[in-house]
Design a protein around this motif. Structure first.
Motif, PDB file in Angstrom:
ATOM      1  N   UNK A  25      85.025  27.256  69.645  1.00 40.99           N
ATOM      2  CA  UNK A  25      84.845  25.810  69.829  1.00 40.99           C
ATOM      3  C   UNK A  25      83.486  25.503  70.447  1.00 40.99           C
ATOM      4  N   UNK A  26      83.035  24.263  70.292  1.00 42.21           N
ATOM      5  CA  UNK A  26      81.707  23.872  70.767  1.00 42.21           C
ATOM      6  C   UNK A  26      81.506  24.153  72.247  1.00 42.21           C
ATOM      7  N   UNK A  27      82.547  23.922  73.035  1.00 46.23           N
ATOM      8  CA  UNK A  27      82.382  24.110  74.489  1.00 46.23           C
ATOM      9  C   UNK A  27      82.186  25.566  74.872  1.00 46.23           C
ATOM     10  N   UNK A  28      82.447  26.499  73.939  1.00 47.70           N
ATOM     11  CA  UNK A  28      82.277  27.930  74.233  1.00 47.70           C
ATOM     12  C   UNK A  28      81.021  28.529  73.595  1.00 47.70           C
ATOM     13  N   UNK A  29      80.191  27.714  72.971  1.00 50.24           N
ATOM     14  CA  UNK A  29      78.970  28.229  72.361  1.00 50.24           C
ATOM     15  C   UNK A  29      78.023  28.760  73.434  1.00 50.24           C
ATOM     16  N   UNK A  30      77.459  29.935  73.195  1.00 49.98           N
ATOM     17  CA  UNK A  30      76.560  30.577  74.153  1.00 49.98           C
ATOM     18  C   UNK A  30      75.144  30.595  73.579  1.00 49.98           C
ATOM     19  N   UNK A  31      74.210  30.026  74.318  1.00 51.92           N
ATOM     20  CA  UNK A  31      72.800  30.004  73.913  1.00 51.92           C
ATOM     21  C   UNK A  31      71.955  30.489  75.083  1.00 51.92           C
ATOM     22  N   UNK A  32      71.208  31.556  74.856  1.00 47.91           N
ATOM     23  CA  UNK A  32      70.252  31.999  75.870  1.00 47.91           C
ATOM     24  C   UNK A  32      68.893  31.396  75.542  1.00 47.91           C
ATOM     25  N   UNK A  33      68.290  30.740  76.514  1.00 48.29           N
ATOM     26  CA  UNK A  33      66.961  30.158  76.337  1.00 48.29           C
ATOM     27  C   UNK A  33      65.971  31.016  77.116  1.00 48.29           C
ATOM     28  N   UNK A  34      64.913  31.429  76.454  1.00 44.11           N
ATOM     29  CA  UNK A  34      63.909  32.304  77.057  1.00 44.11           C
ATOM     30  C   UNK A  34      62.530  31.664  76.969  1.00 44.11           C
ATOM     31  N   UNK A  35      61.793  31.686  78.096  1.00 39.47           N
ATOM     32  CA  UNK A  35      60.400  31.247  78.127  1.00 39.47           C
ATOM     33  C   UNK A  35      59.523  32.425  78.520  1.00 39.47           C
TER      34      UNK A  35
END
Length: 286
Positions: free
Chosen positions: A267-277
């Motif tokens: 589900x959308x609430x469980x989507x995992x996104x790692x953001x890297x700079x």
């Protein structure tokens, strides 16, 4: 005036096309009047043109632009069903994407009503961390376009190379999560410079394709993990920039988003996104 000539005002009422629109269609050659008064320039149409006018109105209502309407009507005159189907397939895909976006907005608004202070999204963001990331060999596609359309399509194309249909064994193996790399210095609604990449090991045959094998540079990165719908990932960027300001760090290259699970499976609430700079130290203040 001949009986079969319809004044532009009447024709406008019949077709539900404004007179301003009809003048534009005349200029473009899309729907030229059958006759024009020499003295006044007043436009007159015929009964057979009503069908074309209504068809134009219906195509516009379906969301086609004028250039697409012209192409569809020309294809219809040629009896070119394949071209018409292609236009309708593209419009259907765009409409389904927009419907999904509107559904996400509706859900966010419902949540906002329940908790006016949460920004409309149920999400969590980890504390930023700094880590050294090695260079990565990846299968890559890079093009200009619109994020919402280009990224899902490019991901599908890349997976087609490493996960071929028909049960054939791929030569290359996926070695990490799919990622989006933003090469623009500012957000662009259109004509964005978009790269999508999948880390791989092994060889892959890319003859005749737009994809390529690249080495994504490693280095020092600051990272957070965002849990929740993709539209809320902007909060992760906000947190990262705040952290960089506190520690006098500067952005040293394109940002990356790593998608750690599949939106088709969770589900959308469980989507995992790692953001890297990628970051570097700012010079000391004078």
């Amino acid at each position: 005036m001949p009986v079969d000539q319809i004044p532009i005002g009447t024709f406008s009422r019949i077709t539900h096309l404004s007179q301003k629109a009809l003048r534009l269609y005349d200029e473009r050659g899309l729907l030229a009047p059958a006759a024009r008064d020499i003295c006044t320039g007043y436009r007159y149409y015929t009964c057979p043109q009503v069908e074309r006018g209504i068809r134009i109105r219906n195509l516009l209502w379906l969301g086609f632009g004028l250039s697409e309407v012209e192409a569809i009507l020309e294809a219809r005159e040629r009896g070119d069903a394949a071209t018409i189907r292609e236009h309708f397939a593209r419009r259907l895909a765009a409409t389904e994407r927009e419907a999904g976006r509107l559904h996400a907005i509706a859900e966010a608004l419902r949540k906002q009503q329940q908790d006016p202070f949460n920004g409309g999204f149920s999400m969590s963001i980890t504390e930023p961390v700094i880590k050294d990331i090695p260079a990565v060999r990846a299968l890559s596609l890079r093009e200009r376009g619109v994020y919402q359309e280009a990224i899902p399509r490019m991901i599908g194309e890349l997976f087609g190379y490493v996960c071929p249909e028909g049960g054939r064994q791929p030569a290359a193996r996926i070695a990490g999560p799919i990622m989006f790399i933003c090469h623009d210095e500012e957000y662009r609604e259109t004509d964005a410079d978009i790269e999508v990449a999948i880390p791989i090991t092994g060889s892959v045959n890319l003859e005749g394709t737009a994809a390529g094998v690249v080495t994504l540079p490693g280095g020092r990165f600051v990272s957070v993990l965002h849990t929740g719908p993709y539209p809320g990932v902007g909060k992760a960027y906000e947190r990262l920039f705040g952290y960089m300001g506190e520690r006098r760090l500067a952005l040293a290259g394109p940002s990356r988003e790593l998608y750690l699970n599949d939106p088709a499976e969770v589900p959308e609430e469980d989507l995992l996104t790692e953001v890297q700079f990628p970051v570097e130290d700012l010079p000391p203040s004078p």
